[in-house]
Design an enzyme around this catalytic site. Sequence first.
Site, PDB file in Angstrom:
ATOM      1  N   ASP A  28       0.835  -1.205   0.000  1.00  0.00           N
ATOM      2  CA  ASP A  28       0.000   0.000   0.000  1.00  0.00           C
ATOM      3  C   ASP A  28       0.868   1.253   0.000  1.00  0.00           C
ATOM      4  O   ASP A  28       1.976   1.246   0.537  1.00  0.00           O
ATOM      5  CB  ASP A  28      -0.903  -0.028   1.252  1.00  0.00           C
ATOM      6  CG  ASP A  28      -2.105   0.878   1.108  1.00  0.00           C
ATOM      7  OD1 ASP A  28      -2.302   1.467   0.020  1.00  0.00           O
ATOM      8  OD2 ASP A  28      -2.844   1.008   2.093  1.00  0.00           O
ATOM      9  N   HIS A  45       3.141   3.412  -8.899  1.00  0.00           N
ATOM     10  CA  HIS A  45       2.960   1.987  -9.210  1.00  0.00           C
ATOM     11  C   HIS A  45       4.221   1.418  -9.886  1.00  0.00           C
ATOM     12  O   HIS A  45       4.626   0.293  -9.621  1.00  0.00           O
ATOM     13  CB  HIS A  45       1.731   1.783 -10.099  1.00  0.00           C
ATOM     14  CG  HIS A  45       0.440   2.144  -9.415  1.00  0.00           C
ATOM     15  ND1 HIS A  45       0.163   1.761  -8.122  1.00  0.00           N
ATOM     16  CD2 HIS A  45      -0.636   2.868  -9.821  1.00  0.00           C
ATOM     17  CE1 HIS A  45      -1.027   2.223  -7.771  1.00  0.00           C
ATOM     18  NE2 HIS A  45      -1.525   2.903  -8.782  1.00  0.00           N
ATOM     19  N   LEU A 139      11.266 -20.498  -4.169  1.00  0.00           N
ATOM     20  CA  LEU A 139      10.220 -19.636  -3.601  1.00  0.00           C
ATOM     21  C   LEU A 139       8.890 -19.805  -4.343  1.00  0.00           C
ATOM     22  O   LEU A 139       8.848 -19.786  -5.573  1.00  0.00           O
ATOM     23  CB  LEU A 139      10.674 -18.167  -3.714  1.00  0.00           C
ATOM     24  CG  LEU A 139       9.645 -17.121  -3.273  1.00  0.00           C
ATOM     25  CD1 LEU A 139       9.473 -17.133  -1.759  1.00  0.00           C
ATOM     26  CD2 LEU A 139      10.046 -15.730  -3.757  1.00  0.00           C
TER      27      LEU A 139
HETATM   28  C1  FPP Z   1      -1.492   0.257  -3.477  1.00  0.00           C
HETATM   29  O1  FPP Z   1      -1.128   1.611  -3.525  1.00  0.00           O
HETATM   30  C2  FPP Z   1      -1.037  -0.440  -4.678  1.00  0.00           C
HETATM   31  C3  FPP Z   1      -1.840  -1.053  -5.604  1.00  0.00           C
HETATM   32  C4  FPP Z   1      -3.298  -1.085  -5.512  1.00  0.00           C
HETATM   33  C5  FPP Z   1      -1.286  -1.693  -6.798  1.00  0.00           C
HETATM   34  C6  FPP Z   1      -0.071  -2.535  -6.530  1.00  0.00           C
HETATM   35  C7  FPP Z   1       0.558  -2.874  -7.799  1.00  0.00           C
HETATM   36  C8  FPP Z   1       1.871  -2.967  -8.032  1.00  0.00           C
HETATM   37  C9  FPP Z   1       2.901  -2.741  -7.003  1.00  0.00           C
HETATM   38  C10 FPP Z   1       2.385  -3.279  -9.376  1.00  0.00           C
HETATM   39  C11 FPP Z   1       1.944  -4.590 -10.011  1.00  0.00           C
HETATM   40  C12 FPP Z   1       2.348  -5.815  -9.314  1.00  0.00           C
HETATM   41  C13 FPP Z   1       3.180  -6.787  -9.781  1.00  0.00           C
HETATM   42  C14 FPP Z   1       3.274  -8.094  -9.069  1.00  0.00           C
HETATM   43  C15 FPP Z   1       4.027  -6.588 -10.956  1.00  0.00           C
HETATM   44  P1  FPP Z   1      -2.262   2.701  -3.654  1.00  0.00           P
HETATM   45  O2  FPP Z   1      -2.432   3.047  -5.094  1.00  0.00           O
HETATM   46  O3  FPP Z   1      -3.505   2.216  -2.990  1.00  0.00           O
HETATM   47  O4  FPP Z   1      -1.618   3.886  -2.875  1.00  0.00           O
HETATM   48  P2  FPP Z   1      -2.368   5.016  -2.044  1.00  0.00           P
HETATM   49  O5  FPP Z   1      -3.143   4.315  -0.953  1.00  0.00           O
HETATM   50  O6  FPP Z   1      -1.246   5.839  -1.522  1.00  0.00           O
HETATM   51  O7  FPP Z   1      -3.237   5.747  -3.006  1.00  0.00           O
END
Ligand code: FPP
Length: 250
Positions: A28, A45, A139
């Site tokens: 997050d 991201h 893993l």
């Molecule tokens: C949370 O931050 C993150 C996500 C919902 C997306 C996570 C995706 C990735 C890290 C990339 C794809 C994954 C792989 C395995 C390649 P948020 O956007 O909710 O952040 P915020 O709460 O600060 O808005």
Amino acid sequence: MSTKPAVASAPPAQQTLSVPRHIGVIMDGNGRWAKLRGLRRTEGHKAGVEAVRRIVELASAYGVSCLTLFSFSSENWRRPPEEVSFIFGLLRRFVASDLDRLARNNVKIRIIGDRETLDKELRRIIEEVEATTAANTGLNLVIAFNYGAQAEIAAATRVIAQKVAQGALAADDINETTIAEHLGTHGLPDPDLIVRTSGEMRLSNFLLWQSAYAELVFVEENWPDFDESVFVRVLQTFTERDRRFGGIGT
Ligand code: FPP
């Protein structure tokens, strides 16, 4: 399903740390990381993918057997369509750029979550990733994509109900193991540790069944800032926890 304590198999330098067999991560804070730097959310991201690469390396190096990453929740469809398609694109590009290396490093990949609502091309990629790494023994990397724990439990319940209706299973024989065997994580140990970054303290529909006895650790860092120092601090916190599994301890 297992509630056995974690195996301590860390390399010599980390011998005082208990290493969880299975770590689940709620990644997050990508958006906040970007905002703090005056960048677009999508940059957060992208930086989040770098942190994914780091934690996969760290988990392998420290002898973790299973790592589950919450990459896209069933609720994330509520985001603007451009952001949703950007995250989908990141997963595609991650597979295109990293699959060979992960496969060579003996990583076995499983994607959990609802595949039915994903487009055909993404479903094909998911099948390819799983087939390419199926024989690997290192893993277990589980990517929770289009995943929601309540939907996972509902889907398992539907399959179990069908088996009962067909006479393949007696209702009286349904127990915790039956449920666990019908979840996306079947065959894997339950998480010993769930980590969430960015200071938020909730599970947000992640591995609800499987985390019954998991230790929950929340760190302030946003996901793109997750590195070895945060990883070690999380393991130290985990090591200090007194896990009793409902008993009274030793
Ligand atoms: C949370 O931050 C993150 C996500 C919902 C997306 C996570 C995706 C990735 C890290 C990339 C794809 C994954 C792989 C395995 C390649 P948020 O956007 O909710 O952040 P915020 O709460 O600060 O808005």
